[in-house]
Design a protein around this motif. Structure first.
Motif, PDB file in Angstrom:
ATOM      1  N   SER A   1       5.165  -0.344  12.619  1.00  0.00           N
ATOM      2  CA  SER A   1       4.892  -1.420  13.567  1.00  0.00           C
ATOM      3  C   SER A   1       4.413  -2.650  12.817  1.00  0.00           C
ATOM      4  CB  SER A   1       3.833  -0.968  14.582  1.00  0.00           C
ATOM      5  OG  SER A   1       4.195   0.256  15.187  1.00  0.00           O
ATOM      6  N   GLY A   2       4.305  -3.750  13.515  1.00  0.00           N
ATOM      7  CA  GLY A   2       3.813  -4.984  12.918  1.00  0.00           C
ATOM      8  C   GLY A   2       3.532  -6.000  14.009  1.00  0.00           C
ATOM      9  N   PHE A   3       3.020  -7.152  13.604  1.00  0.00           N
ATOM     10  CA  PHE A   3       2.801  -8.226  14.577  1.00  0.00           C
ATOM     11  C   PHE A   3       3.127  -9.574  13.938  1.00  0.00           C
ATOM     12  CE2 PHE A   3      -1.280  -7.666  12.480  1.00  0.00           C
ATOM     13  CZ  PHE A   3      -1.731  -8.963  12.250  1.00  0.00           C
ATOM     14  N   VAL A   4       3.521 -10.519  14.781  1.00  0.00           N
ATOM     15  CA  VAL A   4       3.915 -11.849  14.326  1.00  0.00           C
ATOM     16  C   VAL A   4       2.656 -12.620  13.937  1.00  0.00           C
ATOM     17  CG1 VAL A   4       5.111 -13.978  14.929  1.00  0.00           C
ATOM     18  CG2 VAL A   4       5.909 -11.790  15.848  1.00  0.00           C
ATOM     19  N   TYR A   5       2.680 -13.165  12.734  1.00  0.00           N
ATOM     20  CA  TYR A   5       1.482 -13.787  12.163  1.00  0.00           C
ATOM     21  C   TYR A   5       1.432 -15.295  12.371  1.00  0.00           C
ATOM     22  CZ  TYR A   5      -2.205 -14.443   8.619  1.00  0.00           C
ATOM     23  OH  TYR A   5      -3.361 -14.752   7.955  1.00  0.00           O
ATOM     24  N   ASP A   6       2.593 -15.961  12.314  1.00  0.00           N
ATOM     25  CA  ASP A   6       2.609 -17.411  12.442  1.00  0.00           C
ATOM     26  C   ASP A   6       3.958 -17.860  12.983  1.00  0.00           C
ATOM     27  OD1 ASP A   6       4.412 -17.318  10.306  1.00  0.00           O
ATOM     28  OD2 ASP A   6       2.875 -17.731   8.821  1.00  0.00           O
ATOM     29  N   GLN A   7       4.134 -19.156  13.109  1.00  0.00           N
ATOM     30  CA  GLN A   7       5.357 -19.710  13.688  1.00  0.00           C
ATOM     31  C   GLN A   7       6.470 -19.870  12.667  1.00  0.00           C
ATOM     32  OE1 GLN A   7       3.955 -23.314  15.539  1.00  0.00           O
ATOM     33  NE2 GLN A   7       3.288 -22.246  17.397  1.00  0.00           N
ATOM     34  N   GLN A   8       6.229 -19.494  11.425  1.00  0.00           N
ATOM     35  CA  GLN A   8       7.269 -19.540  10.400  1.00  0.00           C
ATOM     36  C   GLN A   8       8.030 -18.213  10.296  1.00  0.00           C
ATOM     37  OE1 GLN A   8       4.067 -21.053   9.626  1.00  0.00           O
ATOM     38  NE2 GLN A   8       5.179 -22.806  10.426  1.00  0.00           N
ATOM     39  N   GLY A   9       7.763 -17.280  11.197  1.00  0.00           N
ATOM     40  CA  GLY A   9       8.486 -16.018  11.209  1.00  0.00           C
ATOM     41  C   GLY A   9       7.902 -14.957  10.316  1.00  0.00           C
ATOM     42  N   HIS A  10       6.641 -15.085   9.911  1.00  0.00           N
ATOM     43  CA  HIS A  10       6.004 -14.065   9.077  1.00  0.00           C
ATOM     44  C   HIS A  10       5.438 -12.950   9.952  1.00  0.00           C
ATOM     45  CE1 HIS A  10       5.716 -17.585   6.184  1.00  0.00           C
ATOM     46  NE2 HIS A  10       6.406 -16.666   5.536  1.00  0.00           N
ATOM     47  N   VAL A  11       5.608 -11.733   9.473  1.00  0.00           N
ATOM     48  CA  VAL A  11       5.171 -10.542  10.198  1.00  0.00           C
ATOM     49  C   VAL A  11       4.279  -9.714   9.280  1.00  0.00           C
ATOM     50  CG1 VAL A  11       5.937  -8.374  11.254  1.00  0.00           C
ATOM     51  CG2 VAL A  11       7.231 -10.479  11.643  1.00  0.00           C
ATOM     52  N   ILE A  12       3.172  -9.232   9.820  1.00  0.00           N
ATOM     53  CA  ILE A  12       2.236  -8.384   9.076  1.00  0.00           C
ATOM     54  C   ILE A  12       2.525  -6.922   9.398  1.00  0.00           C
ATOM     55  CG2 ILE A  12      -0.179  -7.768   8.702  1.00  0.00           C
ATOM     56  CD1 ILE A  12       0.498 -10.511   7.658  1.00  0.00           C
ATOM     57  N   THR A  13       2.540  -6.075   8.379  1.00  0.00           N
ATOM     58  CA  THR A  13       2.659  -4.641   8.556  1.00  0.00           C
ATOM     59  C   THR A  13       1.952  -3.957   7.394  1.00  0.00           C
ATOM     60  OG1 THR A  13       4.206  -2.815   8.990  1.00  0.00           O
ATOM     61  CG2 THR A  13       4.858  -4.431   7.329  1.00  0.00           C
ATOM     62  N   ASN A  14       2.030  -2.615   7.344  1.00  0.00           N
ATOM     63  CA  ASN A  14       1.470  -1.868   6.213  1.00  0.00           C
ATOM     64  C   ASN A  14       2.455  -1.835   5.053  1.00  0.00           C
ATOM     65  OD1 ASN A  14      -0.281   0.512   8.254  1.00  0.00           O
ATOM     66  ND2 ASN A  14      -1.185  -1.064   6.995  1.00  0.00           N
ATOM     67  N   ASN A  15       1.927  -1.828   3.840  1.00  0.00           N
ATOM     68  CA  ASN A  15       2.783  -1.697   2.669  1.00  0.00           C
ATOM     69  C   ASN A  15       3.543  -0.375   2.687  1.00  0.00           C
ATOM     70  OD1 ASN A  15       3.649  -2.131  -0.232  1.00  0.00           O
ATOM     71  ND2 ASN A  15       2.392  -0.301  -0.459  1.00  0.00           N
ATOM     72  N   HIS A  16       2.885   0.712   3.104  1.00  0.00           N
ATOM     73  CA  HIS A  16       3.546   2.013   3.023  1.00  0.00           C
ATOM     74  C   HIS A  16       4.718   2.132   3.991  1.00  0.00           C
ATOM     75  CE1 HIS A  16       0.585   3.182   6.277  1.00  0.00           C
ATOM     76  NE2 HIS A  16       1.669   3.800   6.733  1.00  0.00           N
TER      77      HIS A  16
ATOM     78  N   ALA B   1      14.839  -8.676   8.025  1.00  0.00           N
ATOM     79  CA  ALA B   1      13.577  -9.163   7.467  1.00  0.00           C
ATOM     80  C   ALA B   1      13.575  -8.942   5.973  1.00  0.00           C
ATOM     81  CB  ALA B   1      12.388  -8.449   8.110  1.00  0.00           C
ATOM     82  N   THR B   2      12.891  -9.817   5.266  1.00  0.00           N
ATOM     83  CA  THR B   2      12.715  -9.688   3.824  1.00  0.00           C
ATOM     84  C   THR B   2      11.231  -9.571   3.519  1.00  0.00           C
ATOM     85  OG1 THR B   2      12.662 -12.096   3.567  1.00  0.00           O
ATOM     86  CG2 THR B   2      14.794 -11.000   3.288  1.00  0.00           C
ATOM     87  N   VAL B   3      10.928  -8.956   2.375  1.00  0.00           N
ATOM     88  CA  VAL B   3       9.538  -8.794   1.961  1.00  0.00           C
ATOM     89  C   VAL B   3       9.098 -10.032   1.188  1.00  0.00           C
ATOM     90  CG1 VAL B   3       7.916  -7.414   0.616  1.00  0.00           C
ATOM     91  CG2 VAL B   3       9.764  -6.290   1.880  1.00  0.00           C
ATOM     92  N   VAL B   4       8.108 -10.735   1.703  1.00  0.00           N
ATOM     93  CA  VAL B   4       7.532 -11.886   1.002  1.00  0.00           C
ATOM     94  C   VAL B   4       6.633 -11.394  -0.123  1.00  0.00           C
ATOM     95  CG1 VAL B   4       6.105 -13.961   1.237  1.00  0.00           C
ATOM     96  CG2 VAL B   4       7.642 -13.281   3.092  1.00  0.00           C
ATOM     97  N   GLY B   5       5.867 -10.378   0.140  1.00  0.00           N
ATOM     98  CA  GLY B   5       4.965  -9.804  -0.856  1.00  0.00           C
ATOM     99  C   GLY B   5       4.229  -8.636  -0.238  1.00  0.00           C
ATOM    100  N   ARG B   6       3.667  -7.789  -1.075  1.00  0.00           N
ATOM    101  CA  ARG B   6       2.944  -6.629  -0.573  1.00  0.00           C
ATOM    102  C   ARG B   6       1.844  -6.230  -1.549  1.00  0.00           C
ATOM    103  NH1 ARG B   6       5.398  -1.782  -2.490  1.00  0.00           N
ATOM    104  NH2 ARG B   6       7.089  -2.207  -3.957  1.00  0.00           N
ATOM    105  N   SER B   7       0.833  -5.583  -1.012  1.00  0.00           N
ATOM    106  CA  SER B   7      -0.310  -5.129  -1.804  1.00  0.00           C
ATOM    107  C   SER B   7      -0.517  -3.646  -1.580  1.00  0.00           C
ATOM    108  CB  SER B   7      -1.579  -5.895  -1.413  1.00  0.00           C
ATOM    109  OG  SER B   7      -2.733  -5.298  -1.991  1.00  0.00           O
ATOM    110  N   THR B   8      -0.358  -2.853  -2.647  1.00  0.00           N
ATOM    111  CA  THR B   8      -0.648  -1.424  -2.541  1.00  0.00           C
ATOM    112  C   THR B   8      -2.148  -1.175  -2.436  1.00  0.00           C
ATOM    113  OG1 THR B   8      -0.687  -1.218  -4.960  1.00  0.00           O
ATOM    114  CG2 THR B   8       1.410  -0.815  -3.853  1.00  0.00           C
ATOM    115  N   VAL B   9      -2.941  -2.055  -3.029  1.00  0.00           N
ATOM    116  CA  VAL B   9      -4.390  -1.874  -3.040  1.00  0.00           C
ATOM    117  C   VAL B   9      -4.972  -1.969  -1.635  1.00  0.00           C
ATOM    118  CG1 VAL B   9      -6.549  -2.943  -3.779  1.00  0.00           C
ATOM    119  CG2 VAL B   9      -4.708  -2.602  -5.416  1.00  0.00           C
ATOM    120  N   TYR B  10      -4.492  -2.936  -0.852  1.00  0.00           N
ATOM    121  CA  TYR B  10      -5.012  -3.125   0.501  1.00  0.00           C
ATOM    122  C   TYR B  10      -4.045  -2.619   1.572  1.00  0.00           C
ATOM    123  CZ  TYR B  10      -8.564  -6.034  -1.716  1.00  0.00           C
ATOM    124  OH  TYR B  10      -9.594  -6.484  -2.503  1.00  0.00           O
ATOM    125  N   ASP B  11      -2.899  -2.066   1.160  1.00  0.00           N
ATOM    126  CA  ASP B  11      -1.898  -1.514   2.079  1.00  0.00           C
ATOM    127  C   ASP B  11      -1.428  -2.551   3.090  1.00  0.00           C
ATOM    128  OD1 ASP B  11      -0.162   0.367   3.045  1.00  0.00           O
ATOM    129  OD2 ASP B  11      -1.620   1.357   4.345  1.00  0.00           O
TER     130      ASP B  11
END
Length: 470
Positions: free
Chosen positions: A195-210, A234-244
């Motif tokens: 799952s995820g949620f829309v973060y801003d109006q530029q089309g960014h979505v937050i989810t878990n790294n895993h 969707a494409t991955v902008v970036g991800r953090s394993t440390v904070y998932d």
């Protein structure tokens, strides 16, 4: 009971072997280095291509709990926002002209009235331009990414309707389908759902790294599905394993409403919260519960390479595989956390009984915002390190310093090998996990105060925080 991260890869072990204590695990964990895999969490993901039903729930064999996890930890402070303090404003050096001093050879001239408004306007313009230039010199180019989040609460402060929350947040919540590129024995695509949620109006979505990690590594396809069933790549902008945490970008998400952002710090134990996501592939599912605890140190992951450490919000709202990355929301319709992990019972139960038992964990939204902002600016996330390895004590009342890396902040401080860390700032330490979680709740450049015991005496040691990427 173990705490499990409801995982996308069901066969991987996620918890330490029964009966082992923190001080019995392999090489000691490092503050800023990945500690040994003493996982207590199971990721909340769901394999793609399997029929929905309890017999298909992807749970590993549960194991006994990690010592200290699930026990009350009195005295933990609220999560600290790593925002820079504001600079005090100085009074403007403008005002009415002073009269000439007595005895002056040349009397003062009165300036026209229009002079002062012009001077004030020019000063304002110069201040704005100077501030922008100064900001770029100190903090880098902040104009490269605009984050237009809605932070005002959509619903009244006295709202007590879960239905109102669902109606407000569901349009901002999406299902994530991450295909790693392979196929299962049945011929269906392999991957994970979350799952995820829309973060801003530029089309960014937050989810878990895993949720997206395997697809990102394999160059697979990631799709975002909105409430109406519309799909977009969707494409991955970036991800953090440390904070998932992972940040995605989707053109389709630009048409959706960004979720309002609240504060986990301001939530109190017992307050009602709502979890929204796609458990077991059932999109747009809403469950409710309460905040069961705050500042709960939890570690999740499958191994040394992808372990994450969460200063978690604990909730009894029903969370199951597929809820990973979805929002945990207050009654004002604001996101206060990202659902990431659940707990499971012992291995005596069968797998179809290994779902929600009322113990779930969410990443506080304050940490999500810090990590997401770093990713949006640079494509990477940073986490703080002090450069010391620690091992939990036999009595579970601290963590002993096993080694200190040369040139690290720990080496430049008064910390010594053999010191037993009892507290980090004002948070008590029972295991090495507590130390890692407490340090990573800060940001690089800050300092932490360690209360240590050395030769029977208690003292405080201040240590700075360097940055690592991950």
């Amino acid at each position: 009971m173990t705490s499990e991260r409801p995982d996308d890869e069901p066969t991987a072990p996620l918890a330490p072997p029964p009966g082992r204590q923190p001080d019995q695990q392999g090489p000691p964990p490092s503050w800023g280095q990945q500690p040994p895999p003493q996982q207590v969490g199971q990721q909340v993901g769901q394999p793609v291509g399997q029929p929905v039903g309890p017999q298909q729930q992807p749970y590993p064999s549960p194991t006994p709990p990690w010592p200290g996890i699930g026990q009350p930890r009195p005295g933990h402070p609220t999560f600290q926002q790593p925002y820079l303090p504001g600079h005090p404003q100085q009074p403007l050096p403008y005002g009415p002209p002073e009269p000439p001093q007595s005895g002056s050879a040349t009397p003062g001239r009165r300036l026209p009235r229009w002079t002062w408004p012009v001077v004030a306007l020019l000063s304002l313009l110069l201040g704005v331009v100077g501030g922008l230039i100064g900001g770029s010199l100190v903090g880098g180019d902040t104009s490269t990414v605009e984050i237009e989040r809605r932070t005002a609460q959509p619903l009244p402060s006295d709202n007590d309707s879960v239905a109102s929350v669902a109606a407000e947040v569901l349009p901002s919540t999406v299902q994530i389908i991450a295909e790693s590129g392979g196929t299962s024995s049945s011929g269906s695509a392999q991957g994970a759902t979350g799952s995820g949620f829309v973060y801003d109006q530029q089309g960014h979505v937050i989810t878990n790294n895993h949720v997206v990690a395997e697809a990102a590594k394999a160059g697979g396809r990631i799709q975002v599905v909105d409430q109406d069933g519309n799909r977009s790549r969707a494409t991955v902008v970036g991800r953090s394993t440390v904070y998932d945490i992972a940040v995605l970008r989707s053109e389709g998400a630009k048409e959706l409403t960004p979720a309002a952002v609240g504060s986990a710090e301001q939530m109190r134990v017992g307050e009602t919260v709502v979890a929204i996501g796609s458990p077991l592939g059932l999109a747009a599912t809403v469950t409710s519960g309460i905040i069961s605890a705050v500042n709960r140190p939890v570690t999740t992951g499958q191994g040394e390479g992808d372990s994450s450490y969460i200063n978690a919000v604990q909730t009894d709202a029903a969370i199951n595989p597929g809820n990973s990355g979805g929002p945990l929301v207050n009654l004002q319709g604001q996101v206060v956390g990202v659902n990431s992990a659940i707990a499971s019972l012992g291995s005596s139960l069968t797998s179809d009984q290994g779902g929600n038992i009322g113990v779930g964990f969410a990443i506080p939204i304050e940490q999500v915002e810090v990590t997401a902002t770093q990713i949006l600016k640079t494509g990477k996330a940073q986490y703080p390190v002090i450069g010391a390895n620690v091992r939990g004590t036999d009595s579970l009342d601290g963590a002993r310093v096993e080694s200190i890396s040369p040139g690290s902040p720990a080496a430049r401080s008064d910390l010594e090998v053999g010191d037993v860390v009892r507290r980090v700032d004002d948070q008590p330490v029972t295991t090495s996990i507590d130390v890692v979680v407490a340090v990573r709740s800060h940001v690089p450049g800050e300092k932490v105060t360690l209360t240590i015991e050395r030769d029977g005496r208690t003292q405080e040691v201040e240590v700075g925080l360097d940055a690592k990427t991950g």
